[in-house]
Design a protein around this motif. Structure first.
Motif, PDB file in Angstrom:
ATOM      1  N   PRO A 264       0.809  -1.228   0.000  1.00 20.54           N
ATOM      2  CA  PRO A 264       0.000   0.000   0.000  1.00 20.54           C
ATOM      3  C   PRO A 264       0.841   1.277   0.000  1.00 20.54           C
ATOM      4  CG  PRO A 264      -0.966  -1.605   1.472  1.00 20.54           C
ATOM      5  CD  PRO A 264       0.375  -2.164   1.049  1.00 20.54           C
ATOM      6  N   CYS A 265       1.961   1.248   0.722  1.00 21.10           N
ATOM      7  CA  CYS A 265       2.855   2.419   0.733  1.00 21.10           C
ATOM      8  C   CYS A 265       3.456   2.651  -0.649  1.00 21.10           C
ATOM      9  CB  CYS A 265       3.975   2.224   1.758  1.00 21.10           C
ATOM     10  SG  CYS A 265       3.443   2.320   3.476  1.00 21.10           S
ATOM     11  N   ASP A 266       3.747   1.561  -1.373  1.00 19.10           N
ATOM     12  CA  ASP A 266       4.319   1.695  -2.708  1.00 19.10           C
ATOM     13  C   ASP A 266       3.329   2.336  -3.669  1.00 19.10           C
ATOM     14  OD1 ASP A 266       6.585   1.010  -4.567  1.00 19.10           O
ATOM     15  OD2 ASP A 266       4.990  -0.112  -5.561  1.00 19.10           O
ATOM     16  N   VAL A 267       2.050   1.962  -3.552  1.00 14.30           N
ATOM     17  CA  VAL A 267       1.017   2.554  -4.410  1.00 14.30           C
ATOM     18  C   VAL A 267       0.916   4.053  -4.157  1.00 14.30           C
ATOM     19  CG1 VAL A 267      -1.460   2.623  -4.912  1.00 14.30           C
ATOM     20  CG2 VAL A 267      -0.318   0.422  -4.589  1.00 14.30           C
ATOM     21  N   VAL A 268       0.858   4.444  -2.893  1.00 11.29           N
ATOM     22  CA  VAL A 268       0.746   5.864  -2.547  1.00 11.29           C
ATOM     23  C   VAL A 268       2.003   6.621  -2.975  1.00 11.29           C
ATOM     24  CG1 VAL A 268       0.580   7.502  -0.630  1.00 11.29           C
ATOM     25  CG2 VAL A 268      -0.885   5.477  -0.685  1.00 11.29           C
ATOM     26  N   LYS A 269       3.166   5.997  -2.826  1.00 17.15           N
ATOM     27  CA  LYS A 269       4.408   6.638  -3.277  1.00 17.15           C
ATOM     28  C   LYS A 269       4.353   6.940  -4.768  1.00 17.15           C
ATOM     29  CE  LYS A 269       7.913   4.368  -4.656  1.00 17.15           C
ATOM     30  NZ  LYS A 269       8.247   5.028  -5.947  1.00 17.15           N
ATOM     31  N   PHE A 303      -3.852  -2.129  -3.717  1.00 19.12           N
ATOM     32  CA  PHE A 303      -3.274  -3.376  -4.213  1.00 19.12           C
ATOM     33  C   PHE A 303      -3.268  -3.438  -5.732  1.00 19.12           C
ATOM     34  CE2 PHE A 303      -4.616  -4.129   0.100  1.00 19.12           C
ATOM     35  CZ  PHE A 303      -3.506  -4.747   0.649  1.00 19.12           C
ATOM     36  N   LYS A 304      -3.419  -2.278  -6.373  1.00 19.57           N
ATOM     37  CA  LYS A 304      -3.327  -2.216  -7.828  1.00 19.57           C
ATOM     38  C   LYS A 304      -1.929  -2.601  -8.277  1.00 19.57           C
ATOM     39  CE  LYS A 304      -6.782   1.048  -9.498  1.00 19.57           C
ATOM     40  NZ  LYS A 304      -6.965   2.292 -10.280  1.00 19.57           N
ATOM     41  N   GLY A 305      -1.855  -3.478  -9.282  1.00 18.87           N
ATOM     42  CA  GLY A 305      -0.559  -3.882  -9.801  1.00 18.87           C
ATOM     43  C   GLY A 305       0.146  -4.929  -8.959  1.00 18.87           C
TER      44      GLY A 305
END
Length: 332
Positions: A264-269, A303-305
């Motif tokens: 989730p942090c990666d998506v927001v980043k 959780f996209k991708g």
């Protein structure tokens, strides 16, 4: 020195194997944030769309920054991790899992200094689509025919950490928009960001990068050491005798765990780092990005991708850490 060399080769091997899947992940994560109208139905459709409409080499967009920067990142990562292990476990021997987690977490936090700007440049290049018409996207002849006309329409993305391309919503008659190429390469991208925003512009998304990297690398190293120790031959009791197959298995599983813990942090980043590139900014800060992303698409947006990330994590991490381990093993 040996940590630096081993880390660079391990990281470079991982990038060459996994970058195409990273591009797909980027498109899917940032879908809906860019002006592109393309909507992706999933990992495979995004992958095939990029290949058909932009060419195979487009899967390697933005690869140069991480490939070059991997030397610095892994020098920091493995150097700090090795130094921390000597500090928290000076007696040596098999690494304790709690010590592996602590050392990995510190190393992950420190390498954000290089990782954040490198990933920002990589991401902005990855989501940049080549000008292609949305009319007849699945037809090569249709693309060639439209390409010869005076107006090329752009393929659109849906929003996520990477701009994906789906074409189900494109009508045959609607092919008017044009994708404008903003950046001509890694150096051009870096210089434009510096001119517009200064050095702070390269660290956009720095807070959430720290929140991602710290637990991710703690989990990564702890899981890797745990699995490797579980496969030590009883007759020797040495980590040096763990087989290449066992090392690859441990690396692959560790990579998956690291992503599941922090995805989730990666998506927001990703959303933060492309925010404002093609229009006015949407997010005020990291928390605002989390809240607005959730309100827009619900919990599933975080959780996209993920599918492409897991697919990528297996071969990348089955190559990276085993490569580092083997180089250090034979260096000694």
């Amino acid at each position: 020195m040996k940590d630096f060399v081993a880390g660079w080769f391990g990281g470079a091997a991982g990038i060459l194997v996994g970058h195409p899947f990273d591009t797909v992940k980027a498109r899917l994560q940032t879908e809906g944030i860019t002006k592109s109208s393309v909507r992706y139905k999933g990992t495979f459709q995004c992958f095939t769309h990029i290949v058909k409409n932009e060419g195979v080499l487009s899967l390697y967009k933005g690869m140069l920054p991480p490939l070059v920067g991997m030397a610095a990142i892994n020098a920091i990562l493995f150097g700090v991790q090795g130094s921390m292990m000597k500090l928290v476990q000076p007696q040596g021997g098999l690494p304790k899992i709690k010590n592996s987690f602590l050392a990995g977490s510190v190393a992950g936090a420190v390498q954000c200094v290089v990782c954040c700007p490198m990933e920002l440049v990589k991401l902005r290049l990855q989501i940049q689509e080549d000008p292609v018409t949305t009319n007849n996207l699945y037809s090569r002849s249709g693309i060639k025919k439209l390409a010869s006309s005076s107006s090329l329409s752009s393929t659109a993305h849906k929003g996520g950490a990477h701009t994906p391309a789906a074409v189900a919503t494109a009508s045959p008659a609607a092919a008017t928009a044009t994708t404008r190429k903003i950046y001509n390469g890694p150096l051009d991208c870096t210089m434009k960001i510096l001119r517009q925003k200064g050095i702070s512009g390269l660290y956009k998304g720095g807070v959430v990068t720290f929140l991602r990297e710290t637990p991710a690398f703690g989990s990564y190293f702890a899981c890797y050491d745990f699995l490797c120790q579980a496969q030590i031959p009883t007759e020797t009791g040495s980590m040096d005798d763990v087989s290449m197959v066992a090392l690859s298995f441990a690396g692959g599983v560790s990579g998956i765990l690291a992503w599941l813990v922090t995805y989730p942090c990666d998506v927001v980043k990703s959303r933060l780092q492309i925010d404002g590139v093609e229009g006015p900014p949407i997010y005020k800060n990291t928390m605002d990005a989390f809240i607005k992303s959730y309100r827009e698409s619900g919990f599933r947006v975080f959780f996209k991708g993920l599918n492409s990330t897991i697919i990528r994590a297996i071969p990348v991490n089955a190559v990276t850490l085993p490569t580092v381990t083997l180089i250090l093993r034979y260096w000694q």
